[in-house]
Structures are given as C-alpha cells and as structure tokens.
Design an enzyme around this catalytic site. Structure first.
Site, PDB file in Angstrom:
ATOM      1  N   ASP A 129       0.879  -1.730   0.001  1.00  0.00           N
ATOM      2  CA  ASP A 129       0.059   0.434  -0.250  1.00  0.00           C
ATOM      3  C   ASP A 129       0.973   1.409  -0.086  1.00  0.00           C
ATOM      4  O   ASP A 129       1.175   1.529   1.089  1.00  0.00           O
ATOM      5  CB  ASP A 129      -0.868  -0.015   1.439  1.00  0.00           C
ATOM      6  CG  ASP A 129      -1.887   1.200   0.753  1.00  0.00           C
ATOM      7  OD1 ASP A 129      -1.741   2.425   1.012  1.00  0.00           O
ATOM      8  OD2 ASP A 129      -2.727   0.918   2.022  1.00  0.00           O
ATOM      9  N   SER A 173       1.931  12.215 -16.618  1.00  0.00           N
ATOM     10  CA  SER A 173       0.626  13.194 -16.785  1.00  0.00           C
ATOM     11  C   SER A 173       0.291  14.301 -17.083  1.00  0.00           C
ATOM     12  O   SER A 173       1.576  15.215 -16.754  1.00  0.00           O
ATOM     13  CB  SER A 173      -1.195  13.051 -15.120  1.00  0.00           C
ATOM     14  OG  SER A 173      -1.796  13.322 -16.039  1.00  0.00           O
ATOM     15  N   TYR A 221      -6.144  15.240  -8.335  1.00  0.00           N
ATOM     16  CA  TYR A 221      -5.323  14.610  -8.887  1.00  0.00           C
ATOM     17  C   TYR A 221      -3.935  15.721  -9.206  1.00  0.00           C
ATOM     18  O   TYR A 221      -3.576  15.770  -9.501  1.00  0.00           O
ATOM     19  CB  TYR A 221      -6.455  14.216 -10.004  1.00  0.00           C
ATOM     20  CG  TYR A 221      -5.464  13.472 -11.464  1.00  0.00           C
ATOM     21  CD1 TYR A 221      -5.371  11.447 -10.126  1.00  0.00           C
ATOM     22  CD2 TYR A 221      -5.234  13.267 -11.895  1.00  0.00           C
ATOM     23  CE1 TYR A 221      -4.689  10.918 -11.486  1.00  0.00           C
ATOM     24  CE2 TYR A 221      -3.993  12.813 -13.266  1.00  0.00           C
ATOM     25  CZ  TYR A 221      -4.045  12.007 -12.550  1.00  0.00           C
ATOM     26  OH  TYR A 221      -3.043   9.977 -13.739  1.00  0.00           O
ATOM     27  N   LYS A 253       0.273  15.211  -9.178  1.00  0.00           N
ATOM     28  CA  LYS A 253       1.062  15.623 -10.500  1.00  0.00           C
ATOM     29  C   LYS A 253       1.913  16.118 -10.549  1.00  0.00           C
ATOM     30  O   LYS A 253       2.751  16.290 -11.593  1.00  0.00           O
ATOM     31  CB  LYS A 253      -0.217  15.061 -11.580  1.00  0.00           C
ATOM     32  CG  LYS A 253      -1.023  13.904 -11.278  1.00  0.00           C
ATOM     33  CD  LYS A 253      -0.120  12.598 -11.295  1.00  0.00           C
ATOM     34  CE  LYS A 253      -0.708  11.190 -11.513  1.00  0.00           C
ATOM     35  NZ  LYS A 253      -0.325  10.421 -11.976  1.00  0.00           N
TER      36      LYS A 253
END
Ligand SMILES: *[C@@H]1O[C@H](CO)[C@@H](O)[C@H](O)[C@H]1NC(C)=O
Ligand SMILES: *[C@@H]1O[C@H](CO)[C@@H](O)[C@H](O)[C@H]1NC(C)=O
Ligand SMILES: *[C@@H]1O[C@H](CO)[C@@H](O)[C@H](O)[C@H]1NC(C)=O
Length: 248
Positions: free
Chosen positions: A64, A144, A161, A165
């Site tokens: 994890d 990304s 998100y 990134k």
C-alpha cells in the site's frame, strides 16, 4: 535490452492498467520484475498467463504505497530476495470524484498520499539502493499531462489529482538535482506524461474512455522500454505522449 538482462525492476500499481502492461513487458524484455499492489491476486493472474520462463522472472508482492511502513516491508523483501532495485517504475495512481472545496478529506488525502507520497517513498528506496551499490539505474515516474496543466471545461473537477501530479513534475527535477550534487551519473530520472490512456482509472470517474483518442496501456509500456534503451549518456528527462486527436 541486453544490458538490463536479469536486472531488478519494481513496478507499483502492477495489478491493472499501465502498471500491469509495464510489469509484463519488462519481464518479456528479460528483467526480474516485482509487481506491487494491494490486490496481489490480480498481479498473480498476470503471472499465471505467461510462459514458464517469463513467469519465473515475475513476482507479486503486497504494497500500500500510501503507507511508509508498507513500503519499508516491501522494500526489505525486495532487497533481501533480489539484492536491490535497478529500475523503479512509479506508477500507482488514483483519482476520486468530488469538488476540492467540499469533498471528503479522506479522498483528498488518499489521492495525494498515493500519487505523490507513494512516489516519494519508492524513489527514496530505489535511489538509496542504487547509490549504496554504485549501480546503474533508472527511476521512471508515470506522471500525466495534468502534471503541468489543470484540465478546464471537462464538466467536472479533477480536484486533488493535478495537485499531486504537479508535485511529481518537481519530484523528478529534485531527484536529478540531488544526484548531480553528489556527482552520481549512473542514475537517470524520467517523467512520462501520458494524455488519455484506456485504463480502469476512468471507471472511478464514472466515465467511459474515448478509445479512438486514447492510448493503450501497451503504448506506455513501449515508451518505458524505449526510455530504458537509450545510450548511457542520453537522458530523457520528460516525455509527453498522447493519442492522435486526444483532447486532454
Ligand atoms: C469520509 O470517507 C471515509 C472513508 O471512506 C469515511 O470513513 C468517513 O465517514 C467519510 N466522512 C464523511 C464526513 O463523510
Ligand atoms: C539492503 O540489504 C543490504 C544487505 O543486508 C544492506 O546492507 C543494505 O543497507 C540494504 N539497503 C537498504 C537501502 O536498506
Ligand atoms: C561508480 O561507478 C562509476 C561508473 O560506473 C565509476 O566510474 C566509479 O568509479 C564508481 N565509483 C566507485 C566509488 O566505485
């Protein structure tokens, strides 16, 4: 790829999507690969589909990436069983729905802990392992296109998100700078920035991917192989890749 034959690669988030494709392609290329994820059974399913000689180079292990103790435990297993990490593919990533302003804080924490802290924890392990052995290695961050812009007019918020990134965009430069400072020229750090890729991450957004304008996970696996095959003196620091016609 001969120079990487029987070297040790670690792929986080190897149970599905890009991680699964990279896990498989590195084993086919001759690496000993350890795939990490919480859903170890899914990694084992990928191994079970391979020919015996390839399967014998593939290993599934629990991790994890949000939890430093879990990373420590997985690393100790890799270090004691395989002697260290030569190539790290930091890939495990999640996205949650909601608006940053009022979404559940747990979802914000999970996103940043997985997408950013998970990459930091594993980068430290790989760098330490390479430096202590003075080994040649490569740390590849699957980032990304949202690592350098926040999508607008897509009809929903991508909340934490891109925040995670953007952090990765700095992480690869910080690592490279620290390696320069200690005079290490054996370790390359690369950030791959994919646009839309046809992976299960879209399911967590309740969206169907536009396959016409998305890459396949295998395209990213091929990109990883390309980056690993560059001559010793060639350093691809950043590589942005999208399908033709991709709107992201
Ligand atoms: C936030 O999510 C967590 C984990 O799913 C849950 O335990 C918690 O009750 C949620 N909190 C709120 C305020 O909804
Ligand atoms: C890996 O294991 C070796 C041998 O036990 C040990 O000396 C080394 O410190 C370990 N590496 C890391 C990064 O913990
Ligand atoms: C580390 O490796 C590099 C290149 O592979 C070599 O030039 C250097 O001498 C090595 N350093 C030590 C301390 O062995």
């Amino acid at each position: 790829m001969e120079r990487w034959e029987d070297h040790v690669a670690v792929v986080t988030g190897a149970s599905s999507g890009m991680g699964a494709a990279i896990f498989e392609s590195l084993a086919l290329a001759g690496f000993i690969v350890i795939g990490l994820a919480r859903r170890v059974n899914l990694i084992q399913d990928i191994i079970d589909k391979q020919k015996p000689d390839v399967a014998s180079r593939m290993h599934a292990h629990y991790c994890d990436v949000r939890l430093p103790e879990s990373v420590d435990t997985a690393f100790e297993y890799i270090n004691s069983s395989f002697g260290g990490i030569d190539v790290l593919i930091n890939n495990a990533g999640i996205i949650r729905t909601g608006n940053l302003i009022d979404m559940n804080l747990t979802d914000i924490h999970d996103t940043i802990q997985t997408n950013l802290f998970g990459y930091i924890y594993w980068s430290r392990k790989a760098a330490a392992s390479l430096i202590e052995r003075n080994a040649t290695g490569h740390i590849i961050q699957i980032n990304s296109v949202t690592g350098f812009y926040v999508p607008r007019n897509v009809g929903f918020s991508v909340n934490a998100y891109p925040i995670s990134k953007f952090g990765l965009t700095a992480l690869k430069d910080v690592l490279a700078e620290e390696l320069n400072l200690i005079g290490n020229r054996n370790i390359k750090v690369t950030s791959i920035n994919p646009g839309s890729v046809d992976t299960p991450i879209w399911d967590s957004l309740g969206m169907t991917v536009d396959v016409e304008t998305s890459l396949k996970p295998e395209d990213i696996a091929d990109t990883v192989l390309y980056i690993l095959q560059t001559p010793r003196n060639v350093h691809i620091k950043e590589l942005t890749i999208s399908a033709v016609g991709d709107k992201w």
